[in-house]
Design a protein around this motif. Sequence first.
Motif, PDB file in Angstrom:
ATOM      1  N   LEU A   1      23.323  17.690  68.335  1.00  0.00           N
ATOM      2  CA  LEU A   1      23.216  16.262  68.003  1.00  0.00           C
ATOM      3  C   LEU A   1      21.826  15.917  67.483  1.00  0.00           C
ATOM      4  O   LEU A   1      21.684  15.121  66.538  1.00  0.00           O
ATOM      5  N   ALA A   2      20.789  16.516  68.076  1.00  0.00           N
ATOM      6  CA  ALA A   2      19.418  16.241  67.629  1.00  0.00           C
ATOM      7  C   ALA A   2      19.194  16.765  66.219  1.00  0.00           C
ATOM      8  O   ALA A   2      18.567  16.093  65.381  1.00  0.00           O
ATOM      9  N   ALA A   3      19.707  17.957  65.932  1.00  0.00           N
ATOM     10  CA  ALA A   3      19.551  18.521  64.589  1.00  0.00           C
ATOM     11  C   ALA A   3      20.326  17.699  63.568  1.00  0.00           C
ATOM     12  O   ALA A   3      19.865  17.486  62.434  1.00  0.00           O
ATOM     13  N   GLN A   4      21.507  17.219  63.951  1.00  0.00           N
ATOM     14  CA  GLN A   4      22.318  16.426  63.018  1.00  0.00           C
ATOM     15  C   GLN A   4      21.683  15.076  62.699  1.00  0.00           C
ATOM     16  O   GLN A   4      22.001  14.471  61.665  1.00  0.00           O
ATOM     17  N   PHE A   5      20.790  14.621  63.542  1.00  0.00           N
ATOM     18  CA  PHE A   5      20.051  13.393  63.229  1.00  0.00           C
ATOM     19  C   PHE A   5      19.274  13.573  61.929  1.00  0.00           C
ATOM     20  O   PHE A   5      19.156  12.633  61.125  1.00  0.00           O
ATOM     21  N   PHE A   6      18.758  14.785  61.705  1.00  0.00           N
ATOM     22  CA  PHE A   6      18.003  15.078  60.477  1.00  0.00           C
ATOM     23  C   PHE A   6      18.914  15.555  59.346  1.00  0.00           C
ATOM     24  O   PHE A   6      18.553  15.446  58.177  1.00  0.00           O
ATOM     25  N   LEU A   7      20.086  16.069  59.687  1.00  0.00           N
ATOM     26  CA  LEU A   7      20.978  16.653  58.678  1.00  0.00           C
ATOM     27  C   LEU A   7      22.022  15.672  58.175  1.00  0.00           C
ATOM     28  O   LEU A   7      22.863  16.042  57.348  1.00  0.00           O
ATOM     29  N   SER A   8      21.981  14.450  58.648  1.00  0.00           N
ATOM     30  CA  SER A   8      23.043  13.489  58.335  1.00  0.00           C
ATOM     31  C   SER A   8      23.206  13.220  56.844  1.00  0.00           C
ATOM     32  O   SER A   8      24.308  12.900  56.385  1.00  0.00           O
ATOM     33  N   ASP A   9      22.140  13.349  56.058  1.00  0.00           N
ATOM     34  CA  ASP A   9      22.217  13.080  54.618  1.00  0.00           C
ATOM     35  C   ASP A   9      22.204  14.359  53.790  1.00  0.00           C
ATOM     36  O   ASP A   9      21.907  14.328  52.597  1.00  0.00           O
ATOM     37  N   THR A  10      22.532  15.491  54.401  1.00  0.00           N
ATOM     38  CA  THR A  10      22.527  16.772  53.696  1.00  0.00           C
ATOM     39  C   THR A  10      23.931  17.357  53.664  1.00  0.00           C
ATOM     40  O   THR A  10      24.872  16.807  54.244  1.00  0.00           O
ATOM     41  N   ASP A  11      24.061  18.514  53.003  1.00  0.00           N
ATOM     42  CA  ASP A  11      25.367  19.174  52.945  1.00  0.00           C
ATOM     43  C   ASP A  11      25.701  19.904  54.251  1.00  0.00           C
ATOM     44  O   ASP A  11      26.762  20.524  54.364  1.00  0.00           O
ATOM     45  N   GLN A  12      24.810  19.827  55.238  1.00  0.00           N
ATOM     46  CA  GLN A  12      25.075  20.421  56.547  1.00  0.00           C
ATOM     47  C   GLN A  12      25.458  19.358  57.584  1.00  0.00           C
ATOM     48  O   GLN A  12      25.536  19.662  58.774  1.00  0.00           O
ATOM     49  N   ALA A  13      25.695  18.150  57.129  1.00  0.00           N
ATOM     50  CA  ALA A  13      26.092  17.085  58.050  1.00  0.00           C
ATOM     51  C   ALA A  13      27.432  17.426  58.688  1.00  0.00           C
ATOM     52  O   ALA A  13      28.375  17.844  58.013  1.00  0.00           O
ATOM     53  N   ALA A  14      27.516  17.274  59.987  1.00  0.00           N
ATOM     54  CA  ALA A  14      28.750  17.590  60.718  1.00  0.00           C
ATOM     55  C   ALA A  14      28.796  16.789  61.997  1.00  0.00           C
ATOM     56  O   ALA A  14      27.809  16.181  62.419  1.00  0.00           O
ATOM     57  N   SER A  15      29.956  16.801  62.620  1.00  0.00           N
ATOM     58  CA  SER A  15      30.159  16.085  63.877  1.00  0.00           C
ATOM     59  C   SER A  15      30.828  17.024  64.877  1.00  0.00           C
ATOM     60  O   SER A  15      31.498  17.988  64.496  1.00  0.00           O
TER      61      SER A  15
END
Length: 263
Positions: free
Chosen positions: A135-149
């Motif tokens: 979840l912490a990493a996805q905070f930074f990846l939310s606008d990239t092609d690695q965004a996931a949930s």
Amino acid sequence: MTTTATATPAYGLTPTRILRSEWHKLRTVRSTWITVLTAVAFLLGVGILMGATYTSDGGDSDVDTVVLTLYGSQLAGIALAVLGILVTAGEYATGMIRASLTAVPRRLPVLWAKAAVYTATVFTVSLLTAVLTFLAAQFFLSDTDQAASLTDDGVLAAVAGNAAGVTLLGVIALGLGAALRSVPGAIGAFVGGVLIVPEILGMLPYETLDTAVRYFPTQAAGVLGSATPMPGAASPGAALLALLLWAAAALAVPALLLNRRDV
């Protein structure tokens, strides 16, 4: 008529009390907190670093999202493996094992209790840290092609699989510690036999070896921690079964030796 009262001990030896004893030893030893906090710091720190420095045009778009965010599990796994070795071999180093086996003369319940307490503790810590790291990493990846949930297909299973893989690798280390009864020896055996040897075997130009290496501990753990199928790797079910068999074998050896060797 005279009756004779038979004294009944206030406390008996039960599996629950053996587990409680091992849990008390695990949580009150300073090395437990050091290794666990080190593992958490590695996993969380590397995950945040990977997320904060990732760019969509950096060439890593084909990397599995869970693998990318939980890349620090390799270092965390080593720290938790050291903890597993300390749980068993550490008692031989301090002499505490004499008291443990005197209190439990059947011996084997001590080994099973250590493995059970370690497994439950490490899996819980690994799973919670893996979820937090993702979840912490996805905070930074939310606008990239690695965004996931976590609700995306295969993501939560891979996060849980990562925790299971790290835990089972630690159980293997625990078994090595119990069999070798030496902290340095068990660490060397784990690093050399579990981490390095499979990599060397995988580089040899033999198809049979390449197939066998897929089911070695670290390779199987890698499969469990990936949300997408890995080309040329074992299936998640086969990888989990292989890891369980490796862990069972690692515990079976000290179990056989425990009743045949002196303390």
